[in-house]
Design an enzyme around this catalytic site. Structure first.
Site, PDB file in Angstrom:
ATOM      1  N   ASP A  41     -73.431  96.704 -26.851  1.00  0.00           N
ATOM      2  CA  ASP A  41     -74.007  96.229 -25.701  1.00  0.00           C
ATOM      3  C   ASP A  41     -73.904  97.028 -24.351  1.00  0.00           C
ATOM      4  O   ASP A  41     -73.040  97.991 -24.484  1.00  0.00           O
ATOM      5  CB  ASP A  41     -73.408  94.844 -25.178  1.00  0.00           C
ATOM      6  CG  ASP A  41     -74.056  93.677 -26.084  1.00  0.00           C
ATOM      7  OD1 ASP A  41     -75.013  93.767 -26.712  1.00  0.00           O
ATOM      8  OD2 ASP A  41     -73.511  92.679 -26.081  1.00  0.00           O
ATOM      9  N   LYS A  63     -80.305  97.588 -23.811  1.00  0.00           N
ATOM     10  CA  LYS A  63     -81.478  97.729 -23.004  1.00  0.00           C
ATOM     11  C   LYS A  63     -82.431  98.494 -23.810  1.00  0.00           C
ATOM     12  O   LYS A  63     -82.323  99.527 -24.724  1.00  0.00           O
ATOM     13  CB  LYS A  63     -81.330  98.106 -21.855  1.00  0.00           C
ATOM     14  CG  LYS A  63     -80.874  99.512 -21.688  1.00  0.00           C
ATOM     15  CD  LYS A  63     -80.847  99.752 -20.085  1.00  0.00           C
ATOM     16  CE  LYS A  63     -80.258 101.066 -19.610  1.00  0.00           C
ATOM     17  NZ  LYS A  63     -78.840 101.284 -19.871  1.00  0.00           N
ATOM     18  N   MET A 177     -71.546  86.960 -13.799  1.00  0.00           N
ATOM     19  CA  MET A 177     -73.058  87.618 -13.522  1.00  0.00           C
ATOM     20  C   MET A 177     -73.483  86.731 -12.249  1.00  0.00           C
ATOM     21  O   MET A 177     -74.894  86.153 -12.050  1.00  0.00           O
ATOM     22  CB  MET A 177     -74.140  86.977 -14.692  1.00  0.00           C
ATOM     23  CG  MET A 177     -73.500  87.621 -15.917  1.00  0.00           C
ATOM     24  SD  MET A 177     -74.637  86.762 -17.262  1.00  0.00           S
ATOM     25  CE  MET A 177     -73.219  85.565 -17.800  1.00  0.00           C
TER      26      MET A 177
HETATM   27  C1  LIG Z   1     -73.148  88.810 -20.092  1.00  0.00           C
HETATM   28  S1  LIG Z   1     -71.632  88.832 -18.920  1.00  0.00           S
HETATM   29  C2  LIG Z   1     -70.278  89.200 -20.298  1.00  0.00           C
HETATM   30  C3  LIG Z   1     -69.145  88.533 -20.110  1.00  0.00           C
HETATM   31  C4  LIG Z   1     -68.171  89.310 -21.234  1.00  0.00           C
HETATM   32  N1  LIG Z   1     -68.341  88.673 -22.436  1.00  0.00           N
HETATM   33  C5  LIG Z   1     -66.478  89.114 -20.592  1.00  0.00           C
HETATM   34  O1  LIG Z   1     -65.752  88.228 -21.468  1.00  0.00           O
HETATM   35  O2  LIG Z   1     -65.999  89.554 -19.685  1.00  0.00           O
HETATM   36  C6  LIG Z   1     -71.454  90.141 -17.972  1.00  0.00           C
HETATM   37  C7  LIG Z   1     -70.859  89.783 -16.716  1.00  0.00           C
HETATM   38  O3  LIG Z   1     -69.446  90.080 -17.194  1.00  0.00           O
HETATM   39  C8  LIG Z   1     -68.834  90.385 -15.883  1.00  0.00           C
HETATM   40  N2  LIG Z   1     -68.104  91.908 -16.256  1.00  0.00           N
HETATM   41  C9  LIG Z   1     -68.328  92.404 -17.406  1.00  0.00           C
HETATM   42  N3  LIG Z   1     -67.310  93.492 -17.310  1.00  0.00           N
HETATM   43  C10 LIG Z   1     -67.373  93.695 -16.012  1.00  0.00           C
HETATM   44  C11 LIG Z   1     -66.374  94.528 -15.646  1.00  0.00           C
HETATM   45  N4  LIG Z   1     -65.638  95.705 -15.931  1.00  0.00           N
HETATM   46  N5  LIG Z   1     -66.242  94.469 -14.189  1.00  0.00           N
HETATM   47  C12 LIG Z   1     -66.650  93.387 -13.688  1.00  0.00           C
HETATM   48  N6  LIG Z   1     -67.285  92.479 -13.935  1.00  0.00           N
HETATM   49  C13 LIG Z   1     -67.555  92.626 -15.208  1.00  0.00           C
HETATM   50  C14 LIG Z   1     -70.033  90.746 -14.843  1.00  0.00           C
HETATM   51  O4  LIG Z   1     -70.073  89.426 -13.945  1.00  0.00           O
HETATM   52  C15 LIG Z   1     -71.360  90.762 -15.642  1.00  0.00           C
HETATM   53  O5  LIG Z   1     -72.408  90.380 -14.921  1.00  0.00           O
END
Ligand SMILES: C[S@@+](CC[C@H](N)C(=O)[O-])C[C@H]1O[C@@H](n2cnc3c(N)ncnc32)[C@H](O)[C@@H]1O
Length: 264
Positions: A41, A63, A177
């Site tokens: 991803d 993407k 998100m």
């Molecule tokens: C589709 S979700 C996936 C979440 C992921 N499965 C997790 O457990 O963190 C994507 C969202 O996770 C958050 N996110 C993921 N990685 C991040 C990071 N390194 N720093 C801040 N937010 C993060 C953001 O809010 C982003 O829009």
């Protein structure tokens, strides 16, 4: 892990954590380092992708050219097709595969197709972000619980969250998100009784070298995020525990610990 002639392969749904490769589980690291096919991803960091062996096939489903994500059904078909061709597939997903990662849909599709799979949990970005900013998500006297919600809503649909429950002052609220709907989230929480003075923060690219953060209150969060030019991926965390975040120029551990020690 290579081709098993005539046999069905297996899919590993692996959590890549928030970005820092040191935060991978040992199991995830071993699986990544032995991979021959990786389906990954957008949120999987470059440092983690660098662990994939040079000769391995890499399939980016994050993407497409015009920034359209690859449809989930197509990802499911890819995983199933590779496994049915006898491949051992590493499906790498940011954070934890089962927290807002659509890992459940992939697991269900694999189960329906009778493809064996294993889930390797990852550190979710909430844990990664809180650890990076050195504050706990629950803390005696500040938060009795934590709730993870998504701020994303499908096109044309309203963001239907349990605003009354989320406005509870003792709850730490983590919004995944949530960047695009930050105005709505802030105003609904205040409208449902959460104090505008509630400490809050946003952290983008948590645990990565270019991590950035904005520490604010609920009322000032939107402006703080704009001022810091935070972009996706950003996590929003609202609640008293965010006072403990150690960010220069804001109230930090020392002051709060003193304050709490003085409390009856
Ligand atoms: C589709 S979700 C996936 C979440 C992921 N499965 C997790 O457990 O963190 C994507 C969202 O996770 C958050 N996110 C993921 N990685 C991040 C990071 N390194 N720093 C801040 N937010 C993060 C953001 O809010 C982003 O829009």
């Amino acid at each position: 892990m290579g081709l098993a002639c005539g046999q069905i392969g297996k899919v590993y749904l692996v959590g890549a954590g928030p970005g820092d490769p040191q935060l991978l589980t040992l199991k995830a690291a071993r699986i990544i380092e032995a991979a021959t096919v990786v389906v990954y991803d957008r949120l999987v960091s470059d440092a983690i992708l660098a662990m994939v062996p040079k000769g391995a096939a890499r399939i980016d489903v994050g993407k497409r050219p015009q920034h359209h994500p690859v449809p989930q059904e197509e990802i499911n078909r890819t995983l199933i097709g590779l496994a049915k061709a006898g491949r051992t597939v590493v499906r790498l997903k940011g954070g934890d595969p089962f927290l807002f990662g659509r890992g459940g849909e992939e697991a269900a599709a694999l189960a329906v197709a009778s493809v064996p799979f294993e889930v390797v949990p990852g550190i979710t970005s909430a844990q990664g972000g809180a650890a990076a900013l050195q504050f706990p998500l629950t803390h005696r006297g500040l938060a009795t619980g934590v709730r993870y919600v998504t701020g994303h809503c499908r096109a044309g649909e309203a963001l239907a969250l349990d605003w009354t429950g989320l406005a509870d002052a003792q709850t730490t609220l983590v919004v995944y998100m949530g960047l695009a709907s930050i105005d709505l989230i802030v105003s609904e929480l205040i409208r449902h009784g959460r104090s505008p003075d509630t400490p809050a923060l946003a952290v983008s690219r948590a645990t990565l070298p270019d991590q950035r953060e904005a520490l604010a209150t609920l009322a000032t969060l939107t402006d703080a995020v704009a001022a810091e030019h935070l972009t996706s991926p950003t996590l929003i965390i609202i609640g008293e525990v965010t006072r403990l975040a150690r960010i220069t120029g804001h109230i930090g551990h020392a002051a709060l610990v003193e304050q709490m020690a003085a409390a009856p």
